[in-house]
Design a protein around this motif. Structure first.
Motif, mmCIF file in Angstrom:
data_model
loop_
_atom_site.group_PDB
_atom_site.id
_atom_site.type_symbol
_atom_site.label_atom_id
_atom_site.label_comp_id
_atom_site.label_asym_id
_atom_site.label_seq_id
_atom_site.Cartn_x
_atom_site.Cartn_y
_atom_site.Cartn_z
ATOM 1 N N VAL A 40 -2.286 -0.146 5.948
ATOM 2 C CA VAL A 40 -3.152 0.281 4.944
ATOM 3 C C VAL A 40 -3.279 1.585 4.683
ATOM 4 O O VAL A 40 -3.452 1.976 3.815
ATOM 5 C CB VAL A 40 -4.326 -0.417 5.118
ATOM 6 C CG1 VAL A 40 -5.667 -0.038 4.330
ATOM 7 C CG2 VAL A 40 -4.399 -2.059 5.067
ATOM 8 N N GLN A 93 -10.505 -0.088 -5.912
ATOM 9 C CA GLN A 93 -10.520 -1.645 -5.447
ATOM 10 C C GLN A 93 -9.612 -1.789 -4.347
ATOM 11 O O GLN A 93 -9.557 -2.704 -3.694
ATOM 12 C CB GLN A 93 -9.624 -2.287 -6.822
ATOM 13 C CG GLN A 93 -10.771 -2.389 -8.184
ATOM 14 C CD GLN A 93 -9.969 -2.660 -9.336
ATOM 15 O OE1 GLN A 93 -8.750 -2.886 -9.280
ATOM 16 N NE2 GLN A 93 -10.801 -3.126 -10.285
ATOM 17 N N TRP A 94 -8.622 -1.107 -4.041
ATOM 18 C CA TRP A 94 -7.594 -1.123 -3.046
ATOM 19 C C TRP A 94 -8.373 -1.028 -1.726
ATOM 20 O O TRP A 94 -8.286 -1.667 -0.798
ATOM 21 C CB TRP A 94 -6.421 -0.351 -2.986
ATOM 22 C CG TRP A 94 -5.807 -0.209 -1.741
ATOM 23 C CD1 TRP A 94 -5.668 1.108 -1.036
ATOM 24 C CD2 TRP A 94 -4.735 -0.933 -0.953
ATOM 25 N NE1 TRP A 94 -4.904 0.835 0.108
ATOM 26 C CE2 TRP A 94 -4.323 -0.349 -0.013
ATOM 27 C CE3 TRP A 94 -4.695 -2.294 -1.424
ATOM 28 C CZ2 TRP A 94 -3.680 -1.027 1.114
ATOM 29 C CZ3 TRP A 94 -3.653 -2.990 -0.426
ATOM 30 C CH2 TRP A 94 -3.338 -2.253 0.722
ATOM 31 N N THR A 96 -11.738 -1.467 -0.979
ATOM 32 C CA THR A 96 -12.453 -2.470 -0.882
ATOM 33 C C THR A 96 -11.616 -3.882 -0.561
ATOM 34 O O THR A 96 -11.963 -4.266 0.596
ATOM 35 C CB THR A 96 -13.161 -2.759 -2.260
ATOM 36 O OG1 THR A 96 -13.971 -1.589 -2.459
ATOM 37 C CG2 THR A 96 -14.496 -3.749 -2.029
ATOM 38 N N SER A 97 -10.508 -4.230 -1.286
ATOM 39 C CA SER A 97 -9.970 -5.389 -1.211
ATOM 40 C C SER A 97 -8.729 -5.508 -0.067
ATOM 41 O O SER A 97 -8.303 -6.472 0.398
ATOM 42 C CB SER A 97 -9.691 -6.070 -2.465
ATOM 43 O OG SER A 97 -8.564 -5.253 -2.824
ATOM 44 N N GLN A 98 -7.992 -4.271 -0.195
ATOM 45 C CA GLN A 98 -6.735 -4.296 0.219
ATOM 46 C C GLN A 98 -5.819 -5.603 0.024
ATOM 47 O O GLN A 98 -4.965 -5.859 0.817
ATOM 48 C CB GLN A 98 -6.844 -4.408 1.883
ATOM 49 C CG GLN A 98 -7.674 -3.006 2.514
ATOM 50 C CD GLN A 98 -7.908 -2.889 3.748
ATOM 51 O OE1 GLN A 98 -7.463 -3.826 4.725
ATOM 52 N NE2 GLN A 98 -8.503 -1.732 4.163
ATOM 53 N N ASP A 99 -6.067 -5.577 -1.395
ATOM 54 C CA ASP A 99 -5.060 -6.761 -1.978
ATOM 55 C C ASP A 99 -3.739 -6.318 -2.284
ATOM 56 O O ASP A 99 -3.622 -5.652 -3.105
ATOM 57 C CB ASP A 99 -5.785 -7.401 -3.109
ATOM 58 C CG ASP A 99 -5.148 -8.448 -3.720
ATOM 59 O OD1 ASP A 99 -3.966 -8.765 -3.630
ATOM 60 O OD2 ASP A 99 -5.745 -9.260 -4.484
ATOM 61 N N ARG A 100 -2.640 -6.358 -1.491
ATOM 62 C CA ARG A 100 -1.379 -5.988 -1.719
ATOM 63 C C ARG A 100 -0.621 -6.451 -3.059
ATOM 64 O O ARG A 100 0.187 -5.879 -3.697
ATOM 65 C CB ARG A 100 -0.542 -6.268 -0.566
ATOM 66 C CG ARG A 100 -0.945 -5.430 0.853
ATOM 67 C CD ARG A 100 0.049 -5.703 1.950
ATOM 68 N NE ARG A 100 -0.396 -5.099 3.230
ATOM 69 C CZ ARG A 100 0.313 -4.187 3.524
ATOM 70 N NH1 ARG A 100 1.338 -3.696 3.328
ATOM 71 N NH2 ARG A 100 -0.490 -3.785 4.560
ATOM 72 N N ASP A 101 -0.946 -7.732 -3.164
ATOM 73 C CA ASP A 101 -0.149 -8.467 -4.504
ATOM 74 C C ASP A 101 -0.946 -7.706 -5.723
ATOM 75 O O ASP A 101 -0.109 -7.405 -6.646
ATOM 76 C CB ASP A 101 -0.533 -9.628 -4.525
ATOM 77 C CG ASP A 101 0.087 -10.696 -3.409
ATOM 78 O OD1 ASP A 101 1.263 -9.886 -2.912
ATOM 79 O OD2 ASP A 101 -0.232 -11.608 -3.038
ATOM 80 N N THR A 102 -2.304 -7.509 -5.993
ATOM 81 C CA THR A 102 -2.671 -6.795 -6.902
ATOM 82 C C THR A 102 -2.376 -5.389 -7.110
ATOM 83 O O THR A 102 -1.725 -4.799 -8.060
ATOM 84 C CB THR A 102 -4.256 -6.892 -7.012
ATOM 85 O OG1 THR A 102 -4.649 -8.348 -6.884
ATOM 86 C CG2 THR A 102 -4.936 -6.159 -8.040
ATOM 87 N N ARG A 104 0.588 -4.217 -5.649
ATOM 88 C CA ARG A 104 2.059 -4.075 -6.096
ATOM 89 C C ARG A 104 2.111 -4.262 -7.468
ATOM 90 O O ARG A 104 3.106 -3.626 -8.276
ATOM 91 C CB ARG A 104 2.626 -5.087 -5.336
ATOM 92 C CG ARG A 104 4.248 -5.091 -5.512
ATOM 93 C CD ARG A 104 4.973 -6.098 -4.515
ATOM 94 N NE ARG A 104 4.154 -7.398 -4.140
ATOM 95 C CZ ARG A 104 3.663 -7.397 -2.780
ATOM 96 N NH1 ARG A 104 3.920 -6.525 -1.818
ATOM 97 N NH2 ARG A 104 3.030 -8.488 -2.380
ATOM 98 N N ARG A 105 1.562 -5.091 -8.252
ATOM 99 C CA ARG A 105 1.727 -5.426 -9.509
ATOM 100 C C ARG A 105 1.363 -4.172 -10.633
ATOM 101 O O ARG A 105 1.903 -3.969 -11.347
ATOM 102 C CB ARG A 105 0.686 -6.861 -10.159
ATOM 103 C CG ARG A 105 1.231 -8.007 -9.628
ATOM 104 C CD ARG A 105 0.561 -9.384 -10.439
ATOM 105 N NE ARG A 105 -0.867 -9.308 -10.172
ATOM 106 C CZ ARG A 105 -1.414 -10.039 -9.049
ATOM 107 N NH1 ARG A 105 -0.555 -10.651 -7.915
ATOM 108 N NH2 ARG A 105 -2.569 -10.099 -8.678
#
Length: 142
Positions: A40, A93-94, A96-102, A104-105
């Motif tokens: 991360v 947002q990253w 906070t969420s560490q949402d790789r898919d979001t 990456r898109r």
């Protein structure tokens, strides 16, 4: 991924250099996001590098547009401001969420925007500045 050979070259060398670095940063980030074990902190660092680069890159272009009274300056600057604000939002947002898919898109969508921006706004801007006798090197009075 961005193939730098597909990025339109403009009439000003420093802009092409900035485009090369942008391309490298986006490609590094996309590669990092596809690695399962990437950390991360590494992703966050690279996103911040991209944001810093965009601020500097866009600032150099805006300085030249201002010096040479580029008529559509507000439109081009507005696009830069939009992209910086979007990057700031995505980074927050990253974090906070560490949402790789979001993330990456988002990163995968950057090449299309970038190639279009270079082909349109940057090409017209660079051509105008060169026709007006520029660019002026940073730190050199106009």
């Amino acid at each position: 991924m961005i193939d730098f050979n597909q990025v339109p070259k403009v009439a000003i060398g420093f802009m092409n250099d900035d485009h090369s670095l942008f391309t490298d940063l986006v490609n590094q980030l996309e590669a990092l996001l596809t690695e399962d074990g990437s950390e991360v902190d590494s992703i966050t660092f690279l996103m911040e590098e991209l944001l810093d680069h965009c601020r500097e890159h866009f600032g150099r272009e805006e300085q030249q547009m201002s010096l040479f009274h580029f008529p559509p300056y507000p439109v081009h600057k507005g696009e830069h401001e939009r992209v910086v604000a979007e990057l700031e939002l995505v980074i927050n947002q990253w974090r906070t969420s560490q949402d790789r898919d979001t993330l990456r898109r988002y990163v995968e969508a950057l090449p299309q925007w970038f190639i279009n921006h270079a082909a349109t706004m940057d090409t017209v801007t660079a051509s105008y500045i060169v026709r007006m006798g520029g660019p002026v090197e940073p730190g050199v009075p106009s």
